[in-house]
Design an enzyme around this catalytic site. Structure first.
Site, PDB file in Angstrom:
ATOM      1  N   TYR A  54       0.846  -1.206   0.000  1.00  0.00           N
ATOM      2  CA  TYR A  54       0.000   0.000   0.000  1.00  0.00           C
ATOM      3  C   TYR A  54       0.877   1.251   0.000  1.00  0.00           C
ATOM      4  CZ  TYR A  54      -3.728   3.257   1.125  1.00  0.00           C
ATOM      5  OH  TYR A  54      -4.617   4.306   1.068  1.00  0.00           O
TER       6      TYR A  54
ATOM      7  N   GLU B 285     -30.855  -1.437  15.298  1.00  0.00           N
ATOM      8  CA  GLU B 285     -29.483  -1.027  14.996  1.00  0.00           C
ATOM      9  C   GLU B 285     -28.811  -0.548  16.271  1.00  0.00           C
ATOM     10  OE1 GLU B 285     -29.669   2.060  12.061  1.00  0.00           O
ATOM     11  OE2 GLU B 285     -30.876   0.856  10.694  1.00  0.00           O
TER      12      GLU B 285
ATOM     13  N   LYS C 258     -27.018   2.156  18.463  1.00  0.00           N
ATOM     14  CA  LYS C 258     -26.995   3.620  18.466  1.00  0.00           C
ATOM     15  C   LYS C 258     -25.548   4.038  18.716  1.00  0.00           C
ATOM     16  CE  LYS C 258     -29.424   7.607  20.229  1.00  0.00           C
ATOM     17  NZ  LYS C 258     -28.239   8.413  20.446  1.00  0.00           N
TER      18      LYS C 258
ATOM     19  N   ASP D 137     -22.269   6.130  19.260  1.00  0.00           N
ATOM     20  CA  ASP D 137     -22.025   7.366  20.008  1.00  0.00           C
ATOM     21  C   ASP D 137     -21.006   8.222  19.257  1.00  0.00           C
ATOM     22  OD1 ASP D 137     -22.395   9.113  21.996  1.00  0.00           O
ATOM     23  OD2 ASP D 137     -21.289   7.992  23.529  1.00  0.00           O
TER      24      ASP D 137
ATOM     25  N   TYR E 193     -26.473   4.854   8.112  1.00  0.00           N
ATOM     26  CA  TYR E 193     -27.690   4.169   8.565  1.00  0.00           C
ATOM     27  C   TYR E 193     -28.994   4.773   8.045  1.00  0.00           C
ATOM     28  CZ  TYR E 193     -26.967   7.860  12.055  1.00  0.00           C
ATOM     29  OH  TYR E 193     -26.733   9.056  12.667  1.00  0.00           O
TER      30      TYR E 193
ATOM     31  N   LYS F 181     -32.328   3.885  25.142  1.00  0.00           N
ATOM     32  CA  LYS F 181     -31.055   4.293  25.758  1.00  0.00           C
ATOM     33  C   LYS F 181     -30.703   3.334  26.892  1.00  0.00           C
ATOM     34  CE  LYS F 181     -29.492   8.333  24.366  1.00  0.00           C
ATOM     35  NZ  LYS F 181     -29.787   9.521  24.893  1.00  0.00           N
TER      36      LYS F 181
ATOM     37  N   CYS G 108     -26.758  36.697  46.023  1.00  0.00           N
ATOM     38  CA  CYS G 108     -25.905  37.838  46.315  1.00  0.00           C
ATOM     39  C   CYS G 108     -26.559  39.013  45.605  1.00  0.00           C
ATOM     40  CB  CYS G 108     -24.499  37.598  45.757  1.00  0.00           C
ATOM     41  SG  CYS G 108     -23.526  39.109  45.684  1.00  0.00           S
TER      42      CYS G 108
ATOM     43  N   CYS H 202     -20.852  43.028  42.618  1.00  0.00           N
ATOM     44  CA  CYS H 202     -20.134  41.773  42.876  1.00  0.00           C
ATOM     45  C   CYS H 202     -19.349  41.364  41.628  1.00  0.00           C
ATOM     46  CB  CYS H 202     -21.116  40.664  43.265  1.00  0.00           C
ATOM     47  SG  CYS H 202     -20.316  39.056  43.407  1.00  0.00           S
TER      48      CYS H 202
HETATM   49  S1  IVH Z   1     -31.375   7.244  12.610  1.00  0.00           S
HETATM   50  C1  IVH Z   1     -34.496   9.989  10.899  1.00  0.00           C
HETATM   51  N1  IVH Z   1     -29.714   5.353  13.385  1.00  0.00           N
HETATM   52  O1  IVH Z   1     -28.627   9.244  17.306  1.00  0.00           O
HETATM   53  C2  IVH Z   1     -33.582   9.054  11.586  1.00  0.00           C
HETATM   54  N2  IVH Z   1     -29.439   7.528  14.327  1.00  0.00           N
HETATM   55  O2  IVH Z   1     -30.419  10.522  19.234  1.00  0.00           O
HETATM   56  C3  IVH Z   1     -32.294   9.668  11.937  1.00  0.00           C
HETATM   57  N3  IVH Z   1     -27.540   7.705  15.866  1.00  0.00           N
HETATM   58  O3  IVH Z   1     -29.147  12.194  15.485  1.00  0.00           O
HETATM   59  C4  IVH Z   1     -31.405   8.970  12.849  1.00  0.00           C
HETATM   60  N4  IVH Z   1     -26.845   5.630  15.682  1.00  0.00           N
HETATM   61  O4  IVH Z   1     -26.794  11.065  15.363  1.00  0.00           O
HETATM   62  C5  IVH Z   1     -30.076   6.655  13.518  1.00  0.00           C
HETATM   63  N5  IVH Z   1     -28.300   3.597  13.921  1.00  0.00           N
HETATM   64  C6  IVH Z   1     -28.647   4.881  14.057  1.00  0.00           C
HETATM   65  C7  IVH Z   1     -27.946   5.761  14.895  1.00  0.00           C
HETATM   66  C8  IVH Z   1     -28.384   7.085  15.014  1.00  0.00           C
HETATM   67  C9  IVH Z   1     -26.617   6.802  16.244  1.00  0.00           C
HETATM   68  C10 IVH Z   1     -27.595   9.100  16.354  1.00  0.00           C
HETATM   69  C11 IVH Z   1     -27.868  10.148  15.305  1.00  0.00           C
HETATM   70  C12 IVH Z   1     -29.141  10.831  15.755  1.00  0.00           C
HETATM   71  C13 IVH Z   1     -29.114  10.548  17.226  1.00  0.00           C
HETATM   72  C14 IVH Z   1     -30.490  10.660  17.855  1.00  0.00           C
END
Ligand code: IVH
Length: 663
Positions: free
Chosen positions: A35, A110, A112, A114, A219, A307, A419, A424
């Site tokens: 590479y 899916e 979520k 971070d 996503y 969450k 205060c 201040c």
């Molecule tokens: S879908 C209209 N899929 O979570 C649908 N969001 O708390 C738009 N995020 O703003 C979002 N993983 O930044 C979607 N698998 C996932 C995600 C995801 C992380 C974030 C994204 C969103 C925030 C909402």
């Protein structure tokens, strides 16, 4: 094509393939040495013959482009956030609501991720723009940095126009390595993967971003109908086939049990993932169903984010200290032995007021449980009484301002101490910090510490002093840390902020009860400062959303601050509302609208004003020149006219989605 041009094409192709296999497929096909050899050859040719460089050259990945500011970009479709659910019952409620609408959906589960969301826009298969979410309507152009992320394709296998959305993130190990280096270099450590990713993508110099080794998962496809796609799963497959990195963990499930199993499985192995996740996103799979379910102002109704429960960690409460805010309110704060919760190091937590501390029976020296969920501010949950040694020191509220030592006052029946000394220093510093802050006058370069220092050095004792920094420049430069260039930049930013629309000033003045929303409302209702100052309590109260407490506070403020307002006027600060043209928006600006029927929560004039403030035209009858017809409940014959002429129709859900996002 000459041989050299051919070789550039060949090398570009080989290296991009190798990148894809390594970074997207996790399946290297050539060795690092090979590479590097190809990359060096390509760099050599491109250096000699820059004209031969392809737009998708992998040499883009090392960065090099430096910008001087982030341009704002309005999203073609708003980038919405997700509603949250926190337990099984709330997941069941989410599903039940959808079932109540008469659907029986399959879901895609899916992770979520971070990080921070990004929109990637391709034209003719070339990456042309990467944009942050921003406030959902307008984001920032980060194209130069997005190009350095090796798992984001620069070219697609087909010359299509497409926008995809996903999350940019930093792997846990990358953050660890980065922080190790920063520690060696004596730089402050990055608190967590999300801040690290956000900070890395908001760099003006893309060489810095390139070194941060960011990654991404895609996503979401905002316009699936353009590609004949009927389900979210198909959209994910489609995006994968275009070379995007799609999370292999995504799973189609047929019911609640499937969702709960997915959550259970990932809760188990979450810590073993190379990247940080803070929950599970649940999305209705069928796109037609999604559209029928629609959107609220902020969220799609067809998706939600589960969450993970907030993490609790034990640490020691080493002290309770007191801070003074701009209103004079005195707040006790927990000083904690530093501890990592959800990837962030926690050293402080607010204890709100005396009653709060007493209700938790906290003593200095206690072992306490700290909780933090995602972005939420850390909180002290409880003291572990069983761990007491007898050496703990009882909490005592102070009765003098820790800064100016004036006697604190408490309004009977309320928890807070104040205060009341207008001189201040701490109150004054906090007022200036508030005035320059992002939602107020938004003066960049004037961080909290600089304001405090300029105050203590005697250069900025009040907000009006900000405007004479030019005269004090030489004197300030005598002190460590103030270069001419950075001071000039600050002075320029202060100068530019004089043109801000009225609501920023109103909010910045720190009038009691006036948050950003009310400031905007007052500015738009009264248009000028003089009109607002002239308003009586009754006039103020007659405005929807302005109550008697707010009205009283506004009248009192202006009765006692006439000189300040005059001085600001004299300095040349804009005192008018500029919001008539609130901005531009790709879907609305320059479009011709007709409205028929009623839209819940919006009067006809309100819709008209809103659209016109984004430079749209609203007329009374449908013609072939009409772009969009808004059709609410009980529409008139204009609805039929729109159908006859084949004009785009927005139903209530679509209209509300757009209107609520025009800000
Ligand atoms: S879908 C209209 N899929 O979570 C649908 N969001 O708390 C738009 N995020 O703003 C979002 N993983 O930044 C979607 N698998 C996932 C995600 C995801 C992380 C974030 C994204 C969103 C925030 C909402």
């Amino acid at each position: 094509m000459n041989d050299l041009a051919k070789r550039v094409e060949e090398l570009t192709h080989i290296l991009n393939e190798a990148n894809y296999n390594y970074y997207v497929n996790d399946n290297p096909t050539i060795t690092d040495q090979e590479y590097d050899k190809y990359l060096r050859e390509l760099i050599n040719i491109e250096t000699e013959h820059p004209e031969l460089m392809k737009p998708n050259s992998p040499t883009n990945r090392v960065g090099g482009e430096v910008i001087d500011k982030f341009n704002k970009i309005v999203h073609a479709r708003p980038m919405l956030s997700l509603a949250n659910v926190f337990n099984e019952d709330e997941i069941r409620d989410f599903d039940a609501k959808i079932k109540k609408e008469g659907f029986n959906p399959e879901y895609v589960c899916e992770y979520k991720i971070d990080g921070l969301s990004v929109a990637l826009i391709y034209e003719h298969g070339e990456l042309v723009r990467g944009v942050t979410r921003g406030d959902g309507v307008t984001g920032e152009d980060i194209t130069h940095n997005v190009k350095t992320i090796k798992s984001i394709p620069l070219t697609l296998p087909r010359p299509i126009d497409i926008e995809v959305r996903g999350e940019i993130f930093m792997n846990k190990i990358t953050l660890k390595k980065l922080n190790e280096q920063r520690e060696k270099d004596g730089q402050p450590l990055l608190q967590n993967v999300r801040n690290a990713a956000a900070g890395s993508i908001r760099q003006l110099d893309s060489r810095v971003t390139a070194k941060r080794e960011l990654d991404n998962f895609i996503y979401y496809l905002p316009e699936p109908e353009k590609y004949g796609i009927k389900t979210h799963l198909e959209a994910l497959e489609f995006m994968k086939s275009l070379g995007f990195k799609v999370n292999p963990a995504n799973r189609l499930v047929s019911d609640i049990t499937g969702i709960l199993d997915f959550i259970d499985e990932i809760t188990e192995k979450r810590n073993k993932l190379p990247y940080e996740i803070d929950g599970v996103v649940i999305k209705v799979n069928n796109i037609a169903m999604q559209e029928k379910l629609g959107y609220t102002a902020k969220y799609p109704k067809w998706a939600t984010a589960y969450k993970f429960p907030a993490e609790e960690v034990l640490t020691k409460l080493t002290d309770i200290i007191f801070t003074v805010g701009r209103t004079g309110r005195v707040t006790p704060n927990a000083v904690l032995e530093p501890v990592i919760v959800m990837g962030s190091t926690i050293r402080r937590a607010t204890l709100h007021n005396e009653d709060y501390v007493l209700s938790k029976h906290l003593m200095i020296g206690d072992t306490v449980a700290i909780r933090k969920a995602g972005d939420v501010i850390p909180e002290v949950v409880e003291a572990k009484f069983e761990r007491r040694t007898g050496k703990e020191i009882p909490f005592q509220m102070i009765h003098e301002c820790p800064m100016c030592h004036s006697k604190l006052e408490k309004i009977a029946g309320q928890a807070d101490y104040y205060c009341k000394n207008p001189e201040c220093p701490k109150r004054n510093i906090e007022s200036i910090i508030h005035y320059v802050s992002r939602d107020a006058m938004n003066i960049e370069g004037l961080g909290d510490e600089i304001v405090e220092e300029l105050y203590n050095l005697g250069f900025v004792k009040s907000i009006t002093d900000l405007y004479s920094l030019e005269d004090k420049k030489k004197a300030i430069m005598e002190f460590d840390g103030y270069g001419e260039k950075s001071l000039n930049k600050i002075i320029e930013n202060i100068e530019n902020s004089k043109n801000n629309s009225l609501e920023r000033l109103l909010y910045g003045l720190g009038i009691k009860e006036i948050g950003t929303k009310t400031a905007k409302l007052l500015a738009s209702e009264f248009s000028t400062m003089d009109m607002l100052i002239g308003a009586t309590r009754e006039e103020l109260e007659s405005i929807r959303d302005i109550g008697s407490i707010t009205a009283k506070s506004v009248v009192e403020y202006f009765a006692t601050h006439k000189d300040l307002i005059e001085e600001l006027k004299h300095i040349g600060i804009n005192m008018t509302y500029k919001g008539r043209i609130a901005g531009t928006n790709e879907i609305v600006t320059d479009k011709k609208f007709v409205i028929t029927g009623t839209i819940t929560g919006w009067g006809r004039n309100e819709i008209k004003d809103k659209l016109e403030s984004f430079n749209a035209k609203v007329s009374g009858s449908v013609s072939k020149n009409t772009d969009i017809v808004i059709v609410g409940a009980n529409p008139g014959s204009k609805y039929q006219d729109a159908l006859n002429l084949g004009i785009t129709i927005w139903d209530e859900a679509k209209t509300l989605e757009v209107l609520n996002n025009l800000q």
